[in-house]
Scaffold this motif. Structure first.
Motif, PDB file in Angstrom:
ATOM      1  N   ILE A  84      -7.622 -41.370  -1.100  1.00  0.00           N
ATOM      2  CA  ILE A  84      -6.937 -40.872  -2.499  1.00  0.00           C
ATOM      3  C   ILE A  84      -6.693 -39.467  -2.493  1.00  0.00           C
ATOM      4  N   ASP A  85      -7.426 -38.661  -2.030  1.00  0.00           N
ATOM      5  CA  ASP A  85      -7.350 -37.096  -2.406  1.00  0.00           C
ATOM      6  C   ASP A  85      -6.022 -36.911  -1.255  1.00  0.00           C
ATOM      7  N   GLU A  86      -6.174 -37.245   0.038  1.00  0.00           N
ATOM      8  CA  GLU A  86      -5.218 -37.134   0.868  1.00  0.00           C
ATOM      9  C   GLU A  86      -3.741 -37.560   0.305  1.00  0.00           C
ATOM     10  N   ILE A  87      -3.594 -38.681  -0.228  1.00  0.00           N
ATOM     11  CA  ILE A  87      -2.402 -39.179  -0.975  1.00  0.00           C
ATOM     12  C   ILE A  87      -2.142 -38.287  -1.967  1.00  0.00           C
ATOM     13  N   ARG A  88      -2.889 -37.787  -2.838  1.00  0.00           N
ATOM     14  CA  ARG A  88      -2.867 -37.082  -4.099  1.00  0.00           C
ATOM     15  C   ARG A  88      -2.381 -35.456  -3.493  1.00  0.00           C
ATOM     16  N   SER A  89      -2.845 -35.145  -2.341  1.00  0.00           N
ATOM     17  CA  SER A  89      -2.200 -33.624  -2.092  1.00  0.00           C
ATOM     18  C   SER A  89      -0.918 -33.725  -1.292  1.00  0.00           C
ATOM     19  N   ALA A  90      -0.712 -34.903  -0.653  1.00  0.00           N
ATOM     20  CA  ALA A  90       0.735 -35.072  -0.177  1.00  0.00           C
ATOM     21  C   ALA A  90       1.775 -35.126  -1.158  1.00  0.00           C
ATOM     22  N   LEU A  91       1.382 -36.117  -2.204  1.00  0.00           N
ATOM     23  CA  LEU A  91       2.542 -35.949  -3.255  1.00  0.00           C
ATOM     24  C   LEU A  91       2.548 -34.605  -4.344  1.00  0.00           C
ATOM     25  N   ASP A  92       1.623 -34.021  -4.216  1.00  0.00           N
ATOM     26  CA  ASP A  92       1.615 -32.565  -4.849  1.00  0.00           C
ATOM     27  C   ASP A  92       2.606 -31.504  -4.568  1.00  0.00           C
ATOM     28  N   PRO A  93       3.613 -31.231  -5.689  1.00  0.00           N
ATOM     29  CA  PRO A  93       4.877 -30.609  -5.320  1.00  0.00           C
ATOM     30  C   PRO A  93       4.623 -29.002  -5.182  1.00  0.00           C
ATOM     31  N   ARG A  94       3.193 -28.590  -5.561  1.00  0.00           N
ATOM     32  CA  ARG A  94       2.977 -27.019  -5.692  1.00  0.00           C
ATOM     33  C   ARG A  94       3.349 -26.571  -4.394  1.00  0.00           C
ATOM     34  N   ALA A  95       2.744 -27.177  -3.414  1.00  0.00           N
ATOM     35  CA  ALA A  95       3.041 -26.136  -1.912  1.00  0.00           C
ATOM     36  C   ALA A  95       4.414 -26.135  -1.618  1.00  0.00           C
ATOM     37  N   GLU A  96       5.053 -27.074  -1.851  1.00  0.00           N
ATOM     38  CA  GLU A  96       6.772 -26.874  -1.651  1.00  0.00           C
ATOM     39  C   GLU A  96       7.355 -25.990  -2.546  1.00  0.00           C
ATOM     40  N   LEU A  97       6.875 -26.018  -3.770  1.00  0.00           N
ATOM     41  CA  LEU A  97       7.484 -25.213  -4.819  1.00  0.00           C
ATOM     42  C   LEU A  97       6.853 -23.560  -4.508  1.00  0.00           C
ATOM     43  N   SER A  98       5.791 -23.448  -4.074  1.00  0.00           N
ATOM     44  CA  SER A  98       5.381 -21.979  -3.519  1.00  0.00           C
ATOM     45  C   SER A  98       6.179 -21.531  -2.205  1.00  0.00           C
ATOM     46  N   GLN A  99       6.611 -22.551  -1.202  1.00  0.00           N
ATOM     47  CA  GLN A  99       7.289 -22.277  -0.268  1.00  0.00           C
ATOM     48  C   GLN A  99       8.850 -21.828  -0.672  1.00  0.00           C
ATOM     49  N   ALA A 100       9.222 -22.492  -1.523  1.00  0.00           N
ATOM     50  CA  ALA A 100      10.678 -22.319  -2.145  1.00  0.00           C
ATOM     51  C   ALA A 100      10.638 -21.010  -2.881  1.00  0.00           C
ATOM     52  N   ALA A 101       9.640 -20.598  -3.390  1.00  0.00           N
ATOM     53  CA  ALA A 101       9.575 -19.261  -4.223  1.00  0.00           C
ATOM     54  C   ALA A 101       9.240 -18.130  -3.144  1.00  0.00           C
ATOM     55  N   ALA A 102       8.662 -18.254  -2.102  1.00  0.00           N
ATOM     56  CA  ALA A 102       8.274 -17.567  -1.025  1.00  0.00           C
ATOM     57  C   ALA A 102       9.752 -17.249  -0.457  1.00  0.00           C
ATOM     58  N   ALA A 103      10.520 -18.048  -0.160  1.00  0.00           N
ATOM     59  CA  ALA A 103      11.751 -18.046   0.349  1.00  0.00           C
ATOM     60  C   ALA A 103      12.729 -17.321  -0.163  1.00  0.00           C
ATOM     61  N   VAL A 104      12.783 -17.403  -1.762  1.00  0.00           N
ATOM     62  CA  VAL A 104      13.718 -16.960  -2.460  1.00  0.00           C
ATOM     63  C   VAL A 104      13.214 -15.243  -2.746  1.00  0.00           C
ATOM     64  N   LYS A 105      11.753 -15.048  -2.603  1.00  0.00           N
ATOM     65  CA  LYS A 105      11.330 -13.656  -2.673  1.00  0.00           C
ATOM     66  C   LYS A 105      11.563 -12.951  -1.381  1.00  0.00           C
ATOM     67  N   GLY A 106      12.155 -13.480  -0.229  1.00  0.00           N
ATOM     68  CA  GLY A 106      11.948 -13.109   1.040  1.00  0.00           C
ATOM     69  C   GLY A 106      10.859 -12.864   1.779  1.00  0.00           C
ATOM     70  N   GLU A 107       9.583 -13.616   1.649  1.00  0.00           N
ATOM     71  CA  GLU A 107       8.469 -13.541   2.084  1.00  0.00           C
ATOM     72  C   GLU A 107       8.475 -14.648   3.387  1.00  0.00           C
ATOM     73  N   PRO A 108       7.598 -14.247   4.215  1.00  0.00           N
ATOM     74  CA  PRO A 108       7.710 -15.270   5.265  1.00  0.00           C
ATOM     75  C   PRO A 108       7.062 -16.705   4.692  1.00  0.00           C
ATOM     76  N   VAL A 109       7.679 -17.713   5.408  1.00  0.00           N
ATOM     77  CA  VAL A 109       7.440 -19.025   5.048  1.00  0.00           C
ATOM     78  C   VAL A 109       6.168 -19.831   5.574  1.00  0.00           C
ATOM     79  N   ARG A 110       5.426 -20.162   4.957  1.00  0.00           N
ATOM     80  CA  ARG A 110       4.234 -20.759   5.578  1.00  0.00           C
ATOM     81  C   ARG A 110       4.353 -22.260   5.565  1.00  0.00           C
ATOM     82  N   ARG A 111       4.093 -23.100   6.464  1.00  0.00           N
ATOM     83  CA  ARG A 111       3.981 -24.295   6.295  1.00  0.00           C
ATOM     84  C   ARG A 111       2.768 -25.003   6.466  1.00  0.00           C
ATOM     85  N   PRO A 112       2.335 -26.150   5.891  1.00  0.00           N
ATOM     86  CA  PRO A 112       1.094 -26.526   5.940  1.00  0.00           C
ATOM     87  C   PRO A 112       1.230 -27.384   7.261  1.00  0.00           C
TER      88      PRO A 112
END
Length: 132
Positions: A84-112
């Motif tokens: 359940i914890d793996e499913i919940r973390s896979a469905l959590d949009p926070r990681a993708e939102l932080s990647q998008a914010a980093a891309a907008v700021k021009g910071e390096p993109v970190r992928r999980p």
């Protein structure tokens, strides 16, 4: 119910029925409750008898879908045993939102590591095919 609610109901009952008829009314209500309980118990016993000897320990509360799944499907499994914890973390949009914010700021993109098979040593500002 709070004690104030019970006191209010008792006072209302005394005012409506009077102190003379109140004991008789309480006896009638108690008898009615006993009759309803006896009827419900006999109905449960009839259901158990009709189902057969394999269902002698059957509780009708166990037939509620949530209780049934919890008792029979999840019996002995802990929460992490189901992933359940793996499913919940896979469905959590926070990681993708932080990647998008980093891309907008021009910071390096970190992928999980668990989500993509691409190499992790991409240079800063590199094209991210998953972002389009």
């Amino acid at each position: 119910m709070s004690p104030l609610d019970l006191l209010t109901l008792a006072l209302l009952a005394v005012l409506l029925f009077g102190p003379d008829k109140l004991p008789e009314l309480v006896q009638k209500v108690a008898g009615f409750v006993r009759t309803v309980r006896a009827f419900a118990d006999s109905a449960k016993d009839e259901v158990r008898a009709e189902l057969g000897p394999g269902f002698k320990d059957l509780e009708l509360e166990d037939l509620h879908p949530r209780t049934f799944v919890r008792k029979h499907v999840l019996d002995g499994l802990d929460r992490d045993g189901l992933g359940i914890d793996e499913i919940r973390s896979a469905l959590d949009p926070r990681a993708e939102l932080s990647q998008a914010a980093a891309a907008v700021k021009g910071e390096p993109v970190r992928r999980p590591e668990s989500r993509t098979a691409a190499p992790q040593d991409a240079p800063a500002g590199a094209y991210d095919p998953d972002a389009t």
